[in-house]
Design an enzyme around this catalytic site. Structure first.
Site, short mmCIF file in Angstrom:
data_model
loop_
_atom_site.label_atom_id
_atom_site.label_comp_id
_atom_site.label_asym_id
_atom_site.label_seq_id
_atom_site.Cartn_x
_atom_site.Cartn_y
_atom_site.Cartn_z
N THR A 255 0.80 -1.22 0.00
CA THR A 255 0.00 0.00 0.00
C THR A 255 0.83 1.27 0.00
O THR A 255 0.47 2.27 -0.63
CB THR A 255 -0.89 0.00 1.27
OG1 THR A 255 -1.69 -1.17 1.23
CG2 THR A 255 -1.79 1.20 1.34
N ASP B 258 1.96 -7.34 -4.01
CA ASP B 258 1.18 -7.30 -2.77
C ASP B 258 1.89 -8.30 -1.87
O ASP B 258 2.22 -9.41 -2.31
CB ASP B 258 -0.25 -7.77 -3.09
CG ASP B 258 -1.17 -7.67 -1.89
OD1 ASP B 258 -2.14 -6.91 -1.96
OD2 ASP B 258 -0.92 -8.36 -0.89
N SER B 259 2.10 -7.95 -0.63
CA SER B 259 2.92 -8.84 0.20
C SER B 259 2.23 -10.17 0.49
O SER B 259 2.87 -11.10 0.98
CB SER B 259 3.36 -8.15 1.48
OG SER B 259 2.34 -8.15 2.44
N GLN C 231 -0.99 -20.25 20.91
CA GLN C 231 -1.94 -19.43 20.13
C GLN C 231 -2.15 -18.07 20.77
O GLN C 231 -2.71 -17.16 20.15
CB GLN C 231 -3.30 -20.15 20.06
CG GLN C 231 -3.26 -21.44 19.28
CD GLN C 231 -4.59 -22.18 19.30
OE1 GLN C 231 -5.63 -21.63 19.67
NE2 GLN C 231 -4.58 -23.42 18.88
N THR D 250 1.99 -4.69 4.51
CA THR D 250 1.93 -5.05 5.93
C THR D 250 1.53 -6.51 6.17
O THR D 250 1.85 -7.07 7.22
CB THR D 250 0.93 -4.14 6.67
OG1 THR D 250 -0.33 -4.22 5.99
CG2 THR D 250 1.41 -2.72 6.72
N1 ASP Z 1 -2.21 -6.29 0.95
C1 ASP Z 1 -1.24 -5.25 1.19
C2 ASP Z 1 0.13 -5.91 1.27
O1 ASP Z 1 0.42 -6.54 2.25
C3 ASP Z 1 -1.56 -4.50 2.41
C4 ASP Z 1 -0.52 -3.48 2.78
O2 ASP Z 1 0.31 -3.07 2.02
O3 ASP Z 1 -0.55 -3.02 3.91
O4 ASP Z 1 0.89 -5.79 0.36
#
Ligand code: ASP
Length: 344
Positions: A13, A57-58, A279, A89
């Site tokens: 993002t 995208d991660s 957990q 993220t």
């Molecule tokens: N789906 C995105 C990612 O992990 C979310 C983000 O960037 O925060 O690449």
């Protein structure tokens, strides 16, 4: 004060901008980062940037991505004072954990950051995250040593040890937490370093060693009330499986059904490694606390203590890649490698 920082943009993002016509979010050309965040020029540092191609995208992160990232850091290690990795993220905690095990002897800051809102949006958290990460990556003490000499995650004014961190909120700016290890630095009017928590090398100048042989024959199995035998047996009989991260309840307790304990015992008897992690978000596994934990010790499980699942999985990848012998891997899983487990 000429400092050299390498920004490595991998996707996520943070590097998005709204297309004025379609209003859709699209990655912008990161070489133009100073146009988006002109403030970073005020540091007076040399800030170079490098973008992954393709940007991802991660959620699409794979071990090959970590190998690429580790190789980039190694190739540039001698030329820069610090590294800032811009990353989505969703899997940032896995990537920061993986790099912490892959970059042995790292003594320069490698700071992962990202954002919940794209950098091109008005209320973005990306600018502050980026600016402070650069400042932390460049910070040195009076002897010219970096303040931070490890792989970290910086988010919403807090710097965490990478392999202690988990993503905990899908929507708050405070998206990460490190429940079992203190924050390394708090960024407010001043940067407050928590010197007792920060890793400091005993001797400086040891060469960076890379571990890029990753063996991914690992499964994660989370127990739940009602988990049944076919499911457990299907996981444990996966062809070639060498290790399992078992997410148990509380301080490392599980169901006590004979079929369950028998299936675990069969796997460990054949040389498989099972690491017991909790957990719970905070606290540690202690297989000596309850009878329902002790039965897991008897089934041959390794105690993951207060390691996160992210750290346990990535540490296994690295250790299994280094050692063919599972017994050695099991022994090393209980010993801290890069600050991922609290001392007993
Ligand atoms: N789906 C995105 C990612 O992990 C979310 C983000 O960037 O925060 O690449």
């Amino acid at each position: 004060m000429d400092r050299k920082i390498l920004l490595i943009y991998t996707g996520g993002t943070i590097g998005m901008k709204q297309d004025p016509e379609t209003l859709l979010l699209k990655p912008f050309d990161f070489r133009q980062i100073t146009r988006e965040v002109p403030e970073i020029k005020k540091f007076g540092y040399t800030i170079d940037s490098l973008s992954f191609d393709p940007l991802i995208d991660s959620s699409d992160v794979k071990p090959a991505f970590w190998v690429k990232l580790a190789n980039i850091i190694q190739a540039n290690y001698g030329f820069y004072d610090g590294f800032v990795v811009l990353h989505g993220t969703d899997t940032m905690a896995y990537s920061a954990s993986a790099l912490s095990f892959m970059l042995e002897n790292v003594e320069k800051p490698v700071i992962f950051t990202g954002s919940q809102l794209p950098i091109g949006m008005l209320r973005t958290d990306g600018k502050e995250n980026l600016i402070s990460s650069i400042e932390l990556a460049a910070a040195q003490d009076a002897d010219g040593h970096p303040h931070i000499c490890e792989v970290c995650i910086y988010f919403d004014s807090q710097l965490f040890r990478g392999n202690r961190t988990v993503k905990y909120s899908a929507e708050n700016f405070r998206a990460f937490r490190s429940a079992n290890y203190p924050v390394l630095a708090e960024v407010g009017i001043h940067v407050k370093y928590n010197q007792d928590a920060i890793y400091h090398p005993r001797v400086w100048g040891r060469p960076l060693r890379l571990h890029t042989d990753l063996d991914t024959r690992v499964a994660v199995l989370k127990i739940f009330p009602g988990i049944d035998e076919p499911l457990v047996r299907a996981v444990l009989s996966t062809e070639g499986l060498r290790a399992v991260v078992l997410e148990t309840y509380g301080s490392g307790n599980s169901l006590s059904d004979p079929w369950f304990l028998g299936a675990l015992r069969e796997f460990t008897d054949k040389g498989g490694v099972i690491v017991n992690v909790t957990q719970c978000q905070a606290g540690s596994v202690d297989m000596g606390a309850y009878a329902n934990g002790d039965i897991l010790r008897q089934a041959g499980l390794v105690c993951g203590r207060d390691m996160t699942t992210e750290a346990a999985v990535t540490k296994l990848f690295v250790l299994l890649g280094q050692y063919n012998d599972n017994k050695t891997v099991a022994e090393k899983m209980e010993i801290g490698v890069s600050g991922e487990i609290s001392e007993k």
